[in-house]
Design an enzyme around this catalytic site. Structure first.
Site, PDB file in Angstrom:
ATOM      1  N   GLU A  47       4.332  -0.586   3.674  1.00 52.91           N
ATOM      2  CA  GLU A  47       3.410  -1.739   2.500  1.00 52.91           C
ATOM      3  C   GLU A  47       2.245  -2.241   3.622  1.00 52.91           C
ATOM      4  O   GLU A  47       2.569  -2.969   4.660  1.00 52.91           O
ATOM      5  CB  GLU A  47       3.994  -2.849   2.143  1.00 52.91           C
ATOM      6  CG  GLU A  47       3.255  -3.683   1.434  1.00 52.91           C
ATOM      7  CD  GLU A  47       3.576  -4.969   0.845  1.00 52.91           C
ATOM      8  OE1 GLU A  47       2.957  -5.786   0.029  1.00 52.91           O
ATOM      9  OE2 GLU A  47       4.805  -5.390   1.412  1.00 52.91           O
ATOM     10  N   ASP A  72       0.555  -6.055   8.720  1.00 53.31           N
ATOM     11  CA  ASP A  72      -0.256  -7.003   8.673  1.00 53.31           C
ATOM     12  C   ASP A  72      -0.710  -7.737  10.046  1.00 53.31           C
ATOM     13  O   ASP A  72       0.091  -7.340  11.060  1.00 53.31           O
ATOM     14  CB  ASP A  72       0.184  -8.245   7.828  1.00 53.31           C
ATOM     15  CG  ASP A  72      -0.868  -9.235   6.973  1.00 53.31           C
ATOM     16  OD1 ASP A  72      -1.736  -9.728   7.815  1.00 53.31           O
ATOM     17  OD2 ASP A  72      -1.053  -9.034   5.777  1.00 53.31           O
ATOM     18  N   ASP A 121      -7.947  -7.075   0.800  1.00 54.01           N
ATOM     19  CA  ASP A 121      -9.481  -7.585   0.626  1.00 54.01           C
ATOM     20  C   ASP A 121     -10.288  -6.354  -0.150  1.00 54.01           C
ATOM     21  O   ASP A 121     -10.516  -5.411   0.542  1.00 54.01           O
ATOM     22  CB  ASP A 121      -9.914  -7.804   2.092  1.00 54.01           C
ATOM     23  CG  ASP A 121     -11.449  -8.702   1.933  1.00 54.01           C
ATOM     24  OD1 ASP A 121     -12.100  -8.601   0.950  1.00 54.01           O
ATOM     25  OD2 ASP A 121     -11.257  -9.553   2.787  1.00 54.01           O
ATOM     26  N   ASP A 157      -6.055  -6.879  -7.994  1.00 56.07           N
ATOM     27  CA  ASP A 157      -6.499  -7.438  -9.266  1.00 56.07           C
ATOM     28  C   ASP A 157      -7.989  -7.382  -9.700  1.00 56.07           C
ATOM     29  O   ASP A 157      -8.651  -7.851 -10.328  1.00 56.07           O
ATOM     30  CB  ASP A 157      -6.397  -8.991  -9.193  1.00 56.07           C
ATOM     31  CG  ASP A 157      -6.995  -9.594  -7.906  1.00 56.07           C
ATOM     32  OD1 ASP A 157      -6.876  -9.053  -6.811  1.00 56.07           O
ATOM     33  OD2 ASP A 157      -7.754 -10.498  -8.125  1.00 56.07           O
TER      34      ASP A 157
END
Length: 220
Positions: A47, A72, A121, A157
């Site tokens: 991920e 990350d 982002d 989103d």
């Protein structure tokens, strides 16, 4: 830097499920995740932009026969997923602290079985296109790291980023589009996340934002 962050960074240094600079494994892990980190031959699912690791850890709970790696750069975020996995005794999960631009320095060709890109982002300015995790540069990198037939999932989103990504995927002859939707929770793909929601996804959904989803694979 706050004391809380310092404590978390120290725990990351000590926790074996965090792979980061300063640890010997950081320089040795490329092409050897099964051998050096998990000590098994199970498929590896990655991920990107994993944040606090809710999704990475959630998938690891559902699929104990697979290995899951959250990537990350934020150590304080990775700490949350790392400590959750440790406290629950979940051994098929790990976290890689690095810039995603450097992903090919930590995975060998075809080492990844499945890839998730979750709420990155959007970098909406035209000048920032190369920084989008679905830009041609990143897609080319994923193609070399994801094994043949391996599925790539993308959730966001942001409508602009989704439309950009969908158009790009459709335009490439080396990509097979499996499915896409502008409303994930009202689609046939809604079970693809096994009911796991990240903090940010829940926040977006609570605000009325529809979650967009794209599913594809690389082909010859």
């Amino acid at each position: 830097m706050s004391r809380k962050k310092l404590v978390r960074f120290k725990e990351n240094e000590q926790n074996p499920n965090v792979v980061q600079t300063g640890k010997p494994i950081f320089e040795e892990i490329k092409g050897h995740w099964n051998e050096k980190q998990f000590q098994n031959s199970n498929p590896i699912v990655v991920e990107l932009a994993c944040g606090r690791g809710e999704f990475t850890v959630g998938l690891a709970r559902v699929f104990p026969g697979q290995n899951f790696i959250g990537v990350d750069i934020k150590g304080s975020r990775i700490w949350k997923g790392s400590s959750t996995a440790t406290s629950e005794g979940i051994h098929n999960v790990a976290f890689l602290r690095t810039q995603i631009q450097q992903l090919d320095q930590f995975f060998g060709e075809g080492e990844i079985s499945e890839l998730w890109i979750t709420f990155p982002d959007p970098f909406p300015r035209d000048g920032d296109e190369k920084r989008r995790l679905t830009s041609p540069k990143f897609l080319d990198m994923y193609k070399s790291l994801v094994k043949k037939g391996g599925v790539v999932h993308f959730k966001t989103d942001n409508t602009g980023l989704f439309d950009y990504s969908l158009e790009l995927v459709r335009s490439r002859e080396d990509i097979e589009l499996i499915g896409s939707t502008h409303d994930f929770y009202q689609s046939e793909w809604k079970d693809d996340h096994f009911g796991i929601q990240t903090r940010y996804e829940k926040m977006f959904s609570d605000k009325g934002e529809k979650i967009k989803y794209l599913k594809f694979r690389f082909i010859d």
